[in-house]
Write a protein that holds these residues in place. Sequence first.
Motif, PDB file in Angstrom:
ATOM      1  N   ALA A   7      45.654  38.506  41.707  1.00 30.57           N
ATOM      2  CA  ALA A   7      44.287  38.057  41.978  1.00 30.57           C
ATOM      3  C   ALA A   7      43.318  39.239  41.956  1.00 30.57           C
ATOM      4  O   ALA A   7      42.257  39.181  41.321  1.00 30.57           O
ATOM      5  N   ALA A   8      43.682  40.321  42.622  1.00 30.37           N
ATOM      6  CA  ALA A   8      42.817  41.506  42.647  1.00 30.37           C
ATOM      7  C   ALA A   8      42.671  42.089  41.242  1.00 30.37           C
ATOM      8  O   ALA A   8      41.568  42.472  40.829  1.00 30.37           O
ATOM      9  N   ARG A   9      43.762  42.152  40.491  1.00 32.26           N
ATOM     10  CA  ARG A   9      43.710  42.694  39.130  1.00 32.26           C
ATOM     11  C   ARG A   9      42.822  41.856  38.226  1.00 32.26           C
ATOM     12  O   ARG A   9      41.968  42.372  37.504  1.00 32.26           O
ATOM     13  N   GLU A  10      43.013  40.540  38.260  1.00 35.61           N
ATOM     14  CA  GLU A  10      42.227  39.652  37.392  1.00 35.61           C
ATOM     15  C   GLU A  10      40.723  39.755  37.703  1.00 35.61           C
ATOM     16  O   GLU A  10      39.900  39.797  36.795  1.00 35.61           O
ATOM     17  N   VAL A  11      40.380  39.781  38.977  1.00 32.32           N
ATOM     18  CA  VAL A  11      38.965  39.892  39.353  1.00 32.32           C
ATOM     19  C   VAL A  11      38.394  41.211  38.847  1.00 32.32           C
ATOM     20  O   VAL A  11      37.287  41.256  38.299  1.00 32.32           O
ATOM     21  N   TYR A  12      39.150  42.287  38.995  1.00 29.89           N
ATOM     22  CA  TYR A  12      38.678  43.588  38.515  1.00 29.89           C
ATOM     23  C   TYR A  12      38.503  43.578  36.995  1.00 29.89           C
ATOM     24  O   TYR A  12      37.486  44.040  36.469  1.00 29.89           O
ATOM     25  N   GLU A  13      39.486  43.040  36.270  1.00 33.17           N
ATOM     26  CA  GLU A  13      39.418  43.012  34.812  1.00 33.17           C
ATOM     27  C   GLU A  13      38.233  42.195  34.304  1.00 33.17           C
ATOM     28  O   GLU A  13      37.643  42.528  33.284  1.00 33.17           O
ATOM     29  N   GLU A  14      37.869  41.133  35.014  1.00 31.02           N
ATOM     30  CA  GLU A  14      36.810  40.239  34.551  1.00 31.02           C
ATOM     31  C   GLU A  14      35.422  40.605  35.064  1.00 31.02           C
ATOM     32  O   GLU A  14      34.430  40.338  34.385  1.00 31.02           O
ATOM     33  N   THR A  15      35.358  41.183  36.280  1.00 34.34           N
ATOM     34  CA  THR A  15      34.038  41.392  36.907  1.00 34.34           C
ATOM     35  C   THR A  15      33.775  42.817  37.370  1.00 34.34           C
ATOM     36  O   THR A  15      32.660  43.118  37.791  1.00 34.34           O
ATOM     37  N   GLY A  16      34.788  43.686  37.363  1.00 34.36           N
ATOM     38  CA  GLY A  16      34.626  45.040  37.865  1.00 34.36           C
ATOM     39  C   GLY A  16      34.654  45.144  39.381  1.00 34.36           C
ATOM     40  O   GLY A  16      34.569  46.234  39.941  1.00 34.36           O
ATOM     41  N   ILE A  17      34.804  44.020  40.071  1.00 38.79           N
ATOM     42  CA  ILE A  17      34.867  43.987  41.532  1.00 38.79           C
ATOM     43  C   ILE A  17      36.228  44.505  41.997  1.00 38.79           C
ATOM     44  O   ILE A  17      37.269  44.127  41.446  1.00 38.79           O
ATOM     45  N   ILE A  18      36.226  45.324  43.040  1.00 31.62           N
ATOM     46  CA  ILE A  18      37.466  45.832  43.619  1.00 31.62           C
ATOM     47  C   ILE A  18      37.749  45.056  44.903  1.00 31.62           C
ATOM     48  O   ILE A  18      36.891  44.973  45.788  1.00 31.62           O
ATOM     49  N   LEU A  19      38.940  44.492  44.974  1.00 29.04           N
ATOM     50  CA  LEU A  19      39.390  43.734  46.147  1.00 29.04           C
ATOM     51  C   LEU A  19      40.659  44.355  46.708  1.00 29.04           C
ATOM     52  O   LEU A  19      41.551  44.744  45.948  1.00 29.04           O
ATOM     53  N   THR A  20      40.750  44.409  48.031  1.00 25.41           N
ATOM     54  CA  THR A  20      41.992  44.815  48.681  1.00 25.41           C
ATOM     55  C   THR A  20      42.752  43.558  49.089  1.00 25.41           C
ATOM     56  O   THR A  20      42.184  42.459  49.134  1.00 25.41           O
ATOM     57  N   ARG A  21      44.016  43.719  49.398  1.00 29.00           N
ATOM     58  CA  ARG A  21      44.837  42.573  49.837  1.00 29.00           C
ATOM     59  C   ARG A  21      44.201  41.876  51.034  1.00 29.00           C
ATOM     60  O   ARG A  21      44.190  40.658  51.123  1.00 29.00           O
ATOM     61  N   SER A  22      43.676  42.669  51.965  1.00 27.38           N
ATOM     62  CA  SER A  22      43.122  42.076  53.185  1.00 27.38           C
ATOM     63  C   SER A  22      41.823  41.314  52.934  1.00 27.38           C
ATOM     64  O   SER A  22      41.405  40.528  53.774  1.00 27.38           O
TER      65      SER A  22
END
Length: 150
Positions: free
Chosen positions: A56-71
């Motif tokens: 989920a974090a990888r896909e969001v980053y690849e599509e939007t540049g947003i960085i998400l942590t697990r938490s």
Amino acid sequence: MTEPAPHRFPVDVLVLLQRPDGQILLTERAGGIYLAGMWAVPGGKVDAGEDVVKAAAREVYEETGIILTRSELAFIGVTHHCPPHRDSRIGFGFLATGWTGEPRNVEPDKCSQLGWFLPDELPQPTMPYTAEIVRLHREKEAFSVHGWTS
């Protein structure tokens, strides 16, 4: 006589990025990808050796540049989805209300634009898979079977 190979379902992740005003980020699919012209949440397939949260974090980053942590990713629910012209799949939905960065269109060959929408006012046409994960979130349901005909 040999037994048929077991059916294996693709596993997907679908992520709702939600701002404080309640709006969620959608991407308008473009180019030669499946259901181009329809709106969808950021997401995609889980890669080999990857858990659903990492995907989920990888896909969001690849599509939007947003960085998400697990938490920052909260589980919404799971749907066993059967699209009209594809094999069925399992979709894990996640919600993020905090992240690092500003969303941008990182894949212009696959996405024509980004937009913010209220979950109960999705643009048309929205992918049924996306609409179902949004519905699970809105109705606080953890599971659904979607798109199957009896």
